[in-house]
Write a protein that holds these residues in place. Structure first.
Motif, short mmCIF file in Angstrom:
data_model
loop_
_atom_site.label_atom_id
_atom_site.label_comp_id
_atom_site.label_asym_id
_atom_site.label_seq_id
_atom_site.Cartn_x
_atom_site.Cartn_y
_atom_site.Cartn_z
N VAL A 52 -3.36 -7.57 3.77
CA VAL A 52 -2.68 -6.94 2.64
C VAL A 52 -3.66 -6.39 1.61
O VAL A 52 -3.42 -5.33 1.02
N ILE A 53 -4.81 -7.06 1.40
CA ILE A 53 -5.75 -6.51 0.41
C ILE A 53 -6.43 -5.24 0.94
O ILE A 53 -6.72 -4.32 0.18
N ARG A 54 -6.65 -5.21 2.23
CA ARG A 54 -7.22 -4.01 2.84
C ARG A 54 -6.21 -2.86 2.78
O ARG A 54 -6.55 -1.73 2.45
N TRP A 55 -4.94 -3.17 3.11
CA TRP A 55 -3.87 -2.16 3.12
C TRP A 55 -3.61 -1.63 1.71
O TRP A 55 -3.51 -0.42 1.51
N VAL A 56 -3.51 -2.52 0.74
CA VAL A 56 -3.17 -2.12 -0.62
C VAL A 56 -4.28 -1.30 -1.26
O VAL A 56 -4.02 -0.27 -1.90
N THR A 57 -5.51 -1.73 -1.10
CA THR A 57 -6.61 -1.01 -1.75
C THR A 57 -7.00 0.27 -1.03
O THR A 57 -7.54 1.19 -1.64
N GLY A 58 -6.75 0.32 0.28
CA GLY A 58 -7.21 1.46 1.06
C GLY A 58 -8.71 1.46 1.27
O GLY A 58 -9.30 2.47 1.63
#
Length: 334
Positions: free
Chosen positions: A177-183
Motif C-alpha cells: 500500500v505504501i508503494r501503491w499510494v506514493t507511486g
C-alpha cells in the motif's frame, strides 16, 4: 455469468467462498481442498460443487480460478491455472520467496494470462481516497508515509511456521500500500523486531513485533509498524504527509485505540475485531473486479509485477532484521 474455481478452504478460503457465492456475477462455484470433509462442508453450506482434486477442478469447465491455499502452494497452483489459460486470482504472496516470485512472474508474463494478486486494501474506500489525494497533487510533495498493521492475536503457530515470517506474511500489505499510494519505489529498508509473546516465534526464526523504515527513490520515507498482539482489536491505519496537506485512512469510529484526551470521545464505535470484518467490503469489491478480469477486463488490482516488487521489500526487511543493518533492494536482488 461466470463460474469460478476456489482452491483452498482455510480461513481466507472459506471467507472467499462466502463472498463469491454472494456476488451476482458468479453463477457457479467449484471448490477443493486437501481435506475432503472441509470440501464437503463448504460445498453444502454454499451450494458449491465439490472437486476431489485440483486437477479435477481445473478440468471442470470453470472460467477462472481463485487460489487461497497455504502460501507454499501458491506458485504451483497459480502456474497450473495459467497453464490451462484460466484467469487467476492468487492470494498474496505469489510465491514463498522473492526469487521464486520473479521466476513465476516471468512465466505468467509470457503466457499472457491475466493474474490478479490479493492486496485488498487497494479496494478499501478510505485507502483509495488517500491514493486519489496523492495523485491529485493536493498534498504537495510527499515526505512521510506511515502504515500500521496490528493483529489482535497471532494466527495458529502451525501457520506461522510456514508463513515466511512477519515481513512476508503480514507487513507485505503495508509494503504494497505504501508503494501503491506514493507511486515511488523502495530503494532501502531497515527493519528491527522482537519476540515478547509466544517463544515459538523465536524457534521459527520470526518476531511478533516489528518496525521498518523504508527509503523511497523519490526521497520520501516510510514507517511501517507490524505486531501480532493488539488486545484492543485489529488496527490498520495509513497516514500520508505532504508539504501542503496530510491525509489518513483507518481513523474511523472502529479504530481500536483508546483516546486519552478527556475532552474527546473519538473513536467511540465498536473496535474492528479482525481483518475480515475491517475489509469485508474491500474483499467483495476486489473479487468483483476479478470477475470482470475473467470476463475480459483489465487487472485493476495488484499485478504479479507489483507482487514481485513487494516480495523484494519483504526480502530486504528479513535480511535487515538478520543483519541489524539497512539493506538495499539491489543487494537482495543480486
Amino acid at each position: 455469468m461466470t463460474t469460478l474455481g476456489l482452491i483452498g478452504l482455510g480461513r481466507i478460503g472459506a471467507f472467499h467462498a462466502d463472498t463469491l457465492t454472494n456476488l451476482p456475477e458468479v453463477s457457479g462455484l467449484v471448490v477443493t481442498d486437501e481435506r475432503p470433509d472441509v470440501v464437503a462442508a463448504v460445498a453444502a453450506k454454499y451450494g458449491a460443487t465439490p472437486a476431489d482434486s485440483v486437477d479435477q477442478l481445473l478440468s471442470s469447465g470453470v472460467d477462472g480460478i481463485v487460489v487461497a491455499a497455504a502460501t507454499p502452494a501458491h506458485a504451483e497452483l497459480a502456474l497450473a491455472a495459467v497453464e490451462r489459460g484460466l484467469p487467476t486470482f492468487c492470494e498474496k504472496p505469489i510465491a514463498s520467496t522473492a526469487a521464486e516470485s520473479a521466476r513465476v512472474a516471468e512465466i505468467i508474463a509470457r503466457s499472457g494470462v491475466p493474474v490478479q494478486v490479493g492486496y485488498q486494501r487497494r479496494f478499501d474506500a478510505a485507502f483509495a481516497a488517500v491514493k486519489e489525494a496523492v495523485d491529485s497533487g493536493s498534498l504537495g510533495a510527499v515526505h512521510t508515509v506511515r502504515s500500521t498493521t496490528m493483529d489482535p492475536a497471532p494466527p495458529p503457530m502451525d501457520y506461522i511456521k510456514g508463513s515466511g515470517g512477519i515481513f512476508r506474511d503480514c507487513a507485505v500489505h503495508d509494503f504494497d500500500v505504501i508503494r501503491w499510494v506514493t507511486g515511488q519505489e523502495v530503494v532501502e529498508v531497515y527493519a528491527t523486531g522482537s519476540v515478547q509473546g509466544d517463544p515459538l516465534f523465536t524457534e521459527y526464526g520470526d518476531v511478533d513485533t516489528a518496525a521498518i523504515v523504508v527509503r523511497f527513490d523519490g526521497g520520501a520515507l516510510g514507517v511501517v509498524s507490524a505486531a501480532r498482539y493488539n488486545g484492543r482489536g485489529y488496527d490498520c491505519r495509513l497516514e500520508v504527509h505532504g508539504f501542503d496537506d496530510t491525509v489518513v485512512a483507518g481513523w474511523d469510529q472502529g479504530a481500536p485505540v483508546r483516546n486519552a484526551d478527556p475532552a474527546t470521545d473519538f473513536p467511540n464505535g465498536q473496535p474492528h475485531h479482525f481483518f475480515m470484518d475491517r475489509f469485508t467490503e474491500a474483499f467483495r469489491t476486489e473479487l468483483g473486479e476479478f470477475v470482470k478480469v475473467v470476463q475480459g477486463g483489465p487487472v485493476r488490482g495488484a499485478t504479479v509485477a507489483d507482487a514481485v516488487e513487494v516480495a523484494w521489500i519483504a526480502e530486504a526487511a528479513t535480511e535487515s532484521l538478520r543483519r541489524g543493518a539497512p539493506v538495499s533492494i539491489k543487494e537482495v536482488q543480486q
